[in-house]
Design a protein around this motif. Structure first.
Motif, PDB file in Angstrom:
ATOM      1  N   PHE A 140       0.851  -1.190   0.000  1.00 34.91           N
ATOM      2  CA  PHE A 140       0.000   0.000   0.000  1.00 34.91           C
ATOM      3  C   PHE A 140       0.889   1.243   0.000  1.00 34.91           C
ATOM      4  N   PRO A 141       0.346   2.398  -0.410  1.00 35.73           N
ATOM      5  CA  PRO A 141       1.169   3.602  -0.551  1.00 35.73           C
ATOM      6  C   PRO A 141       1.306   4.397   0.752  1.00 35.73           C
ATOM      7  N   VAL A 142       2.479   4.981   0.952  1.00 34.97           N
ATOM      8  CA  VAL A 142       2.754   5.939   2.034  1.00 34.97           C
ATOM      9  C   VAL A 142       3.633   7.048   1.452  1.00 34.97           C
ATOM     10  N   MET A 143       3.837   8.103   2.227  1.00 32.17           N
ATOM     11  CA  MET A 143       4.695   9.197   1.774  1.00 32.17           C
ATOM     12  C   MET A 143       6.119   8.992   2.275  1.00 32.17           C
ATOM     13  N   ILE A 144       7.074   9.006   1.336  1.00 30.00           N
ATOM     14  CA  ILE A 144       8.495   8.902   1.673  1.00 30.00           C
ATOM     15  C   ILE A 144       9.227  10.055   0.993  1.00 30.00           C
ATOM     16  N   ASP A 145       9.781  10.946   1.803  1.00 27.39           N
ATOM     17  CA  ASP A 145      10.491  12.134   1.297  1.00 27.39           C
ATOM     18  C   ASP A 145       9.625  12.956   0.354  1.00 27.39           C
ATOM     19  N   GLY A 146       8.349  13.109   0.739  1.00 29.71           N
ATOM     20  CA  GLY A 146       7.442  13.948  -0.035  1.00 29.71           C
ATOM     21  C   GLY A 146       6.865  13.301  -1.274  1.00 29.71           C
ATOM     22  N   LYS A 147       7.166  12.021  -1.510  1.00 30.98           N
ATOM     23  CA  LYS A 147       6.638  11.323  -2.678  1.00 30.98           C
ATOM     24  C   LYS A 147       5.846  10.080  -2.255  1.00 30.98           C
ATOM     25  N   SER A 148       4.814   9.765  -3.016  1.00 26.23           N
ATOM     26  CA  SER A 148       3.996   8.584  -2.751  1.00 26.23           C
ATOM     27  C   SER A 148       4.698   7.328  -3.266  1.00 26.23           C
ATOM     28  N   LYS A 149       5.006   6.412  -2.335  1.00 28.99           N
ATOM     29  CA  LYS A 149       5.664   5.161  -2.716  1.00 28.99           C
ATOM     30  C   LYS A 149       4.995   3.994  -2.005  1.00 28.99           C
ATOM     31  N   ARG A 150       5.000   2.858  -2.681  1.00 25.09           N
ATOM     32  CA  ARG A 150       4.404   1.662  -2.083  1.00 25.09           C
ATOM     33  C   ARG A 150       5.424   0.939  -1.216  1.00 25.09           C
ATOM     34  N   ILE A 151       4.962   0.465  -0.079  1.00 27.36           N
ATOM     35  CA  ILE A 151       5.794  -0.383   0.771  1.00 27.36           C
ATOM     36  C   ILE A 151       5.146  -1.763   0.870  1.00 27.36           C
ATOM     37  N   SER A 152       5.954  -2.768   1.023  1.00 25.56           N
ATOM     38  CA  SER A 152       5.471  -4.149   1.152  1.00 25.56           C
ATOM     39  C   SER A 152       5.718  -4.604   2.586  1.00 25.56           C
ATOM     40  N   VAL A 153       4.625  -4.814   3.346  1.00 26.38           N
ATOM     41  CA  VAL A 153       4.711  -5.147   4.768  1.00 26.38           C
ATOM     42  C   VAL A 153       4.359  -6.617   4.974  1.00 26.38           C
ATOM     43  N   PHE A 154       5.161  -7.298   5.773  1.00 26.05           N
ATOM     44  CA  PHE A 154       4.949  -8.724   6.027  1.00 26.05           C
ATOM     45  C   PHE A 154       3.732  -8.938   6.925  1.00 26.05           C
ATOM     46  N   VAL A 155       2.915  -9.941   6.589  1.00 26.27           N
ATOM     47  CA  VAL A 155       1.764 -10.338   7.405  1.00 26.27           C
ATOM     48  C   VAL A 155       1.748 -11.864   7.520  1.00 26.27           C
ATOM     49  N   LYS A 156       1.079 -12.356   8.531  1.00 30.05           N
ATOM     50  CA  LYS A 156       0.918 -13.803   8.687  1.00 30.05           C
ATOM     51  C   LYS A 156      -0.516 -14.179   8.347  1.00 30.05           C
ATOM     52  N   LEU A 157      -0.663 -14.918   7.245  1.00 32.92           N
ATOM     53  CA  LEU A 157      -1.993 -15.368   6.813  1.00 32.92           C
ATOM     54  C   LEU A 157      -2.168 -16.836   7.154  1.00 32.92           C
ATOM     55  N   THR A 158      -3.323 -17.178   7.703  1.00 29.71           N
ATOM     56  CA  THR A 158      -3.636 -18.578   7.954  1.00 29.71           C
ATOM     57  C   THR A 158      -3.977 -19.246   6.626  1.00 29.71           C
ATOM     58  N   ASP A 159      -4.020 -20.565   6.615  1.00 26.48           N
ATOM     59  CA  ASP A 159      -4.384 -21.296   5.386  1.00 26.48           C
ATOM     60  C   ASP A 159      -5.790 -20.909   4.937  1.00 26.48           C
ATOM     61  N   ARG A 160      -6.684 -20.703   5.899  1.00 26.98           N
ATOM     62  CA  ARG A 160      -8.057 -20.314   5.573  1.00 26.98           C
ATOM     63  C   ARG A 160      -8.075 -18.939   4.911  1.00 26.98           C
ATOM     64  N   GLN A 161      -7.305 -17.993   5.446  1.00 25.81           N
ATOM     65  CA  GLN A 161      -7.258 -16.651   4.866  1.00 25.81           C
ATOM     66  C   GLN A 161      -6.635 -16.660   3.476  1.00 25.81           C
ATOM     67  N   LYS A 162      -5.606 -17.494   3.288  1.00 19.32           N
ATOM     68  CA  LYS A 162      -5.001 -17.602   1.956  1.00 19.32           C
ATOM     69  C   LYS A 162      -6.018 -18.104   0.939  1.00 19.32           C
ATOM     70  N   ALA A 163      -6.830 -19.073   1.353  1.00 20.61           N
ATOM     71  CA  ALA A 163      -7.858 -19.609   0.457  1.00 20.61           C
ATOM     72  C   ALA A 163      -8.926 -18.558   0.156  1.00 20.61           C
ATOM     73  N   LEU A 164      -9.289 -17.768   1.174  1.00 19.60           N
ATOM     74  CA  LEU A 164     -10.303 -16.729   0.989  1.00 19.60           C
ATOM     75  C   LEU A 164      -9.808 -15.632   0.052  1.00 19.60           C
ATOM     76  N   PHE A 165      -8.545 -15.214   0.247  1.00 21.11           N
ATOM     77  CA  PHE A 165      -8.010 -14.092  -0.511  1.00 21.11           C
ATOM     78  C   PHE A 165      -7.522 -14.466  -1.905  1.00 21.11           C
ATOM     79  N   SER A 166      -7.395 -15.760  -2.196  1.00 24.92           N
ATOM     80  CA  SER A 166      -6.822 -16.185  -3.476  1.00 24.92           C
ATOM     81  C   SER A 166      -7.626 -15.673  -4.674  1.00 24.92           C
TER      82      SER A 166
END
Length: 375
Positions: free
Chosen positions: A126-152
């Motif tokens: 998702f996007p955040v501001m870094i040095d005055g510019k909009s940039k995407r960051i990739s943040v680690f999350v822990k998904l359960t097997d059920r959530q992986k199946a739901l989000f697939s």
């Protein structure tokens, strides 16, 4: 149907700083827009070009939408207060309703629409501001097997990033297809109460009691005692923590009861679950010193909502019927009279548990009110 999943977020220290700054700026921007609107400056045509904030344009757009929604609700409550005061004045009453205070958001969070975030490979982008510019960051999350199946293959809605219990979480809304409602099957009536949280009666004769009302009332009294003790000691933060803990426990109980009810309905091939229309339950239920606290803190509406959405996921429709005399009318002769505590005995010789009588009359009721409960 839209559902939500809560996912724990594990950012690096640098990412945590960026996210915290984004949430703070988001809330400050929304509050600023709301204050501006209430002070007389219209924000109906406000765009991102009119707002100065250190946020990506996608989040800034969401800020404007949130502010408009808050202002609309605020004006709605103000109009209600004015109309109520007019009504009180016509009746000659000296009582007046205070106008609602200006809504101010305090809990740091931010909302990101589905076009501006991605969930993949145990990461959320998702996007955040870094040095005055909009940039995407990739943040680690822990998904359960059920959530992986739901989000697939899910269609995502808005995501909220918020701090819960000192932990950063992402609450992700997603859509699921509702199964076709059953056309053939049995009918189930559900009677909701305090001493017995729920009783079900199926048209084929099966009966089941759910929950433990005595235990629930004990917990309510216990937490009320703790709050009173902490309030006397002026420990306001501890009072809030105790209240939040009680709400989490009672919400969990409602989830378990509603899950058991729908599971029972599926096992007995139920096509329709009938519930009481409980809009005025607090004004129509008999009061007592021991009963008052449980009556005014128990969320009948929440339990009904949980039953409703879980039933829909199982292909079972939910109907609401008139609750008048459901625990007093004899299903054999039709006479109406009060039960003696939990025991209902009719002059015709019919006797049954009072809550079971309610579930039976709800199951057989034709006094249809609607397909949705009102808040």
């Amino acid at each position: 149907m839209q559902l939500s999943e809560t996912v724990k977020v594990y950012p690096t220290e640098y990412q945590k700083t960026l996210i915290t700054q984004t949430m703070t700026e988001y809330i400050d921007t929304v509050n600023s827009l709301v204050s501006e609107a209430v002070s007389g400056h219209s924000i109906a045509k406000t765009t991102t070009a009119d707002v100065s904030a250190d946020l990506p344009s996608a989040l800034l757009n969401q800020c404007i939408r949130d502010a408009k929604s808050i202002v609309k609700k605020h004006y709605k409550y103000c109009r209600k207060a004015v109309l109520k005061n007019r009504s009180l004045a016509k009746r000659g009453s000296a009582i007046r309703t205070k106008a609602p205070n200006l809504p101010i958001l305090k809990k740091h969070c931010c909302y990101i629409n589905n076009q501006n975030y991605k969930v993949k490979n145990n990461c959320i982008e998702f996007p955040v501001m870094i040095d005055g510019k909009s940039k995407r960051i990739s943040v680690f999350v822990k998904l359960t097997d059920r959530q992986k199946a739901l989000f697939s293959d899910a269609k995502f809605g808005t995501m909220r990033i918020v701090i819960k219990n000192h932990t950063l979480v992402a609450q992700i809304v997603y859509e699921v297809a509702e199964p076709e409602l059953k056309l053939d099957g049995n009918v189930m009536g559900i009677d909701l109460g305090i001493k017995c949280p729920a009783v079900s009666y199926c048209s084929e004769g099966s009966v089941k009691f759910y929950g433990n009302g005595r235990k629930n009332k004990y917990m309510r009294r216990h937490y009320a005692y703790l709050r009173k003790k902490l309030q006397t000691s002026k420990k306001i933060n501890a009072v809030k923590r105790i209240n939040d803990k009680e709400q989490r426990i009672m919400r969990d109980i409602d989830h378990k009861i509603s899950h058991d009810i729908v599971e029972t309905a599926v096992a007995h091939n139920v096509k329709v679950i009938k519930l009481e229309h409980l809009q005025n339950i607090r004004s129509t239920t008999r009061k007592s010193r021991k009963n008052n606290h449980s009556l005014h803190t128990w969320s009948f509406y929440r339990l009904a909502q949980f039953i409703e959405y879980k039933a829909k996921l199982a292909g079972i429709s939910v109907e609401y019927v008139d609750s008048a005399y459901t625990s007093q009318r004899c299903p054999i002769c039709g006479s109406v009279h009060h039960a003696d505590d939990r025991n209902y005995t009719c002059e015709c010789g019919f006797h049954i548990h009072r809550d079971l009588l309610g579930a039976m009359n709800i199951c057989n009721s034709t006094e249809f009110v609607g397909n949705r409960q009102t808040a």
